[in-house]
Design a protein around this motif. Structure first.
Motif, PDB file in Angstrom:
ATOM      1  N   ALA A   1       5.071   4.304  16.918  1.00  0.00           N
ATOM      2  CA  ALA A   1       5.403   4.902  15.525  1.00  0.00           C
ATOM      3  C   ALA A   1       5.501   3.517  14.664  1.00  0.00           C
ATOM      4  O   ALA A   1       5.030   3.529  13.549  1.00  0.00           O
ATOM      5  N   ASP A   2       6.293   2.513  15.169  1.00  0.00           N
ATOM      6  CA  ASP A   2       6.472   1.500  14.565  1.00  0.00           C
ATOM      7  C   ASP A   2       5.153   0.631  14.073  1.00  0.00           C
ATOM      8  O   ASP A   2       4.983   0.363  12.907  1.00  0.00           O
ATOM      9  N   ASN A   3       4.333   0.727  15.039  1.00  0.00           N
ATOM     10  CA  ASN A   3       3.098   0.145  14.775  1.00  0.00           C
ATOM     11  C   ASN A   3       2.032   0.556  13.809  1.00  0.00           C
ATOM     12  O   ASN A   3       1.463   0.210  13.079  1.00  0.00           O
ATOM     13  N   LEU A   4       2.075   2.052  13.812  1.00  0.00           N
ATOM     14  CA  LEU A   4       1.470   2.805  12.729  1.00  0.00           C
ATOM     15  C   LEU A   4       2.244   2.520  11.438  1.00  0.00           C
ATOM     16  O   LEU A   4       1.423   2.644  10.492  1.00  0.00           O
ATOM     17  N   VAL A   5       3.371   2.496  11.336  1.00  0.00           N
ATOM     18  CA  VAL A   5       3.811   2.153   9.997  1.00  0.00           C
ATOM     19  C   VAL A   5       3.470   0.773   9.583  1.00  0.00           C
ATOM     20  O   VAL A   5       2.983   0.353   8.426  1.00  0.00           O
ATOM     21  N   ALA A   6       3.398  -0.324  10.235  1.00  0.00           N
ATOM     22  CA  ALA A   6       2.848  -1.559  10.103  1.00  0.00           C
ATOM     23  C   ALA A   6       1.398  -1.386   9.508  1.00  0.00           C
ATOM     24  O   ALA A   6       0.888  -2.141   8.454  1.00  0.00           O
ATOM     25  N   VAL A   7       0.675  -0.820  10.335  1.00  0.00           N
ATOM     26  CA  VAL A   7      -0.835  -0.720   9.833  1.00  0.00           C
ATOM     27  C   VAL A   7      -1.052  -0.026   8.521  1.00  0.00           C
ATOM     28  O   VAL A   7      -1.768  -0.346   7.755  1.00  0.00           O
ATOM     29  N   GLU A   8      -0.031   0.995   8.132  1.00  0.00           N
ATOM     30  CA  GLU A   8      -0.060   1.724   7.069  1.00  0.00           C
ATOM     31  C   GLU A   8       0.211   0.602   5.796  1.00  0.00           C
ATOM     32  O   GLU A   8      -0.391   0.605   4.842  1.00  0.00           O
ATOM     33  N   VAL A   9       1.225  -0.164   6.229  1.00  0.00           N
ATOM     34  CA  VAL A   9       1.546  -1.172   5.032  1.00  0.00           C
ATOM     35  C   VAL A   9       0.390  -2.025   4.796  1.00  0.00           C
ATOM     36  O   VAL A   9       0.127  -2.287   3.667  1.00  0.00           O
ATOM     37  N   LEU A  10      -0.277  -2.436   5.946  1.00  0.00           N
ATOM     38  CA  LEU A  10      -1.403  -3.519   5.640  1.00  0.00           C
ATOM     39  C   LEU A  10      -2.587  -2.512   5.112  1.00  0.00           C
ATOM     40  O   LEU A  10      -3.117  -3.107   4.171  1.00  0.00           O
ATOM     41  N   HIS A  11      -2.739  -1.318   5.295  1.00  0.00           N
ATOM     42  CA  HIS A  11      -3.895  -0.723   4.572  1.00  0.00           C
ATOM     43  C   HIS A  11      -3.644  -0.414   3.130  1.00  0.00           C
ATOM     44  O   HIS A  11      -4.175  -0.629   2.273  1.00  0.00           O
ATOM     45  N   GLU A  12      -2.012  -0.247   2.953  1.00  0.00           N
ATOM     46  CA  GLU A  12      -1.736  -0.107   1.545  1.00  0.00           C
ATOM     47  C   GLU A  12      -2.048  -1.386   0.592  1.00  0.00           C
ATOM     48  O   GLU A  12      -2.267  -1.338  -0.446  1.00  0.00           O
TER      49      GLU A  12
ATOM     50  N   THR B   1     -12.561   4.227   2.466  1.00  0.00           N
ATOM     51  CA  THR B   1     -12.939   4.142   3.568  1.00  0.00           C
ATOM     52  C   THR B   1     -12.088   4.653   4.536  1.00  0.00           C
ATOM     53  O   THR B   1     -12.189   5.595   5.482  1.00  0.00           O
ATOM     54  N   VAL B   2     -10.910   4.169   4.591  1.00  0.00           N
ATOM     55  CA  VAL B   2      -9.791   4.836   5.366  1.00  0.00           C
ATOM     56  C   VAL B   2      -8.655   5.331   4.490  1.00  0.00           C
ATOM     57  O   VAL B   2      -7.995   4.430   3.790  1.00  0.00           O
ATOM     58  N   ARG B   3      -8.148   6.403   4.966  1.00  0.00           N
ATOM     59  CA  ARG B   3      -6.946   7.121   4.170  1.00  0.00           C
ATOM     60  C   ARG B   3      -5.916   7.426   5.255  1.00  0.00           C
ATOM     61  O   ARG B   3      -6.288   8.435   6.011  1.00  0.00           O
ATOM     62  N   ILE B   4      -4.777   6.945   5.081  1.00  0.00           N
ATOM     63  CA  ILE B   4      -3.684   7.509   6.198  1.00  0.00           C
ATOM     64  C   ILE B   4      -3.089   8.385   5.284  1.00  0.00           C
ATOM     65  O   ILE B   4      -2.561   8.588   3.971  1.00  0.00           O
ATOM     66  N   SER B   5      -2.560   9.634   5.970  1.00  0.00           N
ATOM     67  CA  SER B   5      -1.887  10.621   5.534  1.00  0.00           C
ATOM     68  C   SER B   5      -0.679  10.245   5.221  1.00  0.00           C
ATOM     69  O   SER B   5       0.129   9.486   5.784  1.00  0.00           O
ATOM     70  N   GLY B   6       0.231  11.105   4.520  1.00  0.00           N
ATOM     71  CA  GLY B   6       1.389  10.755   4.066  1.00  0.00           C
ATOM     72  C   GLY B   6       2.474  11.178   5.118  1.00  0.00           C
ATOM     73  O   GLY B   6       3.687  10.785   4.894  1.00  0.00           O
ATOM     74  N   GLY B   7       2.085  11.185   6.398  1.00  0.00           N
ATOM     75  CA  GLY B   7       2.869  11.288   7.411  1.00  0.00           C
ATOM     76  C   GLY B   7       3.627   9.997   7.842  1.00  0.00           C
ATOM     77  O   GLY B   7       4.382  10.115   8.818  1.00  0.00           O
ATOM     78  N   GLY B   8       3.329   8.986   6.969  1.00  0.00           N
ATOM     79  CA  GLY B   8       4.099   7.753   7.654  1.00  0.00           C
ATOM     80  C   GLY B   8       3.830   7.275   9.030  1.00  0.00           C
ATOM     81  O   GLY B   8       2.531   6.962   9.414  1.00  0.00           O
TER      82      GLY B   8
END
Length: 249
Positions: free
Chosen positions: A157-168, A228-235
């Motif tokens: 879960a933490d890695n997904l949060v980090a990826v979301e930060v990089l995406h944003e 191209t890639v959108r992460i949902s609001g699920g964090g």
């Protein structure tokens, strides 16, 4: 001169109530727990999981066995000790929102890979001993298995949060599924690279930092293409927004 016979009696002064300062007690309890977890980390690292006893932890921490027991059973102390050794503090929240990880994820693009590598290798060096102890203990102690599984879940879960930060920030490499990016980050932030390259092959930590930085540049970072890639609001849950096709891996 005394005023005799006046019949006046001294007034009863109201008792002064002292305000209870719960913050001091909480701070003292937190300091004691920190000392216990630090002592547990040292014992687990030196003695291994099976040979570490609550008595040994109490002696090392300079507290009573009852205080150690109140801090948690041995299996929970093992997980707490590992978190402290790797992250520098006990936490079940996302490392991505805590220092120094948060600053590394927000570093300028030209220094981003190096900043991430610095934080990662520092954590690996600090936690490799207890990680090996934990992995060995899980094989022999079934009581640790659910705690280990929960730790792995928090890590993903933490890695997904980090990826979301990089995406944003617009710096995530495109054309790769988000989950694959998260698993790549899991590999780079895990302990296998440190064990293999530093412990087994004799690399310096400086060399490992350089390799980790190159791997981030090669596999994770890039210039994002909007939409191209959108992460949902699920964090931390990750996933893709409805109506957006998942890119081919």
């Amino acid at each position: 001169m005394e005023n005799r016979g006046s019949g006046l009696q001294p007034r009863n002064r109201p008792a002064i109530r002292r305000r209870y300062d719960g913050s001091r007690r909480a701070a003292a309890a937190a300091a004691t727990r920190h000392r216990i977890v630090e002592a547990a980390a040292a014992c687990f690292d030196e003695l291994g999981y099976r040979r570490t006893t609550l008595v040994a932890v109490a002696e090392r921490a300079g507290v009573s066995v009852e205080s150690v027991s109140a801090a948690g059973p041995k299996r929970e102390l093992m997980i707490a000790a590992f978190s402290l050794s790797f992250a520098g503090e006990e936490t079940e929240g996302s490392l991505s929102t805590r220092e120094p990880w948060a600053s590394a994820l927000r570093a300028p693009r030209e220094r981003l890979a190096d900043a991430l590598a610095e934080v990662i290798v520092t954590g690996q060096a600090r936690g490799i001993g207890l990680w090996r102890t934990l992995v060995a203990a899980v094989r022999d102690e079934p009581e640790l298995e659910p705690h280990y599984a929960a730790l792995a879940g928090r890590r993903r879960a933490d890695n997904l949060v980090a990826v979301e930060v990089l995406h944003e920030r617009g710096v995530l490499r495109q054309g790769v599924p988000v989950e694959e990016h998260a698993d790549t980050v899991a590999l780079l932030t895990g302990f296998d690279p440190y064990q293999l390259y530093v412990r087994d092959f004799g690399w310096t930590e400086t060399a490992l930092r350089a390799w980790t930085s190159r791997m981030f540049e090669t596999l994770v970072l890039g210039e994002a293409v909007a939409g191209t890639v959108r992460i949902s609001g699920g964090g931390a849950r990750g996933g893709y927004s409805e109506g957006h096709e998942r890119p081919a891996g």
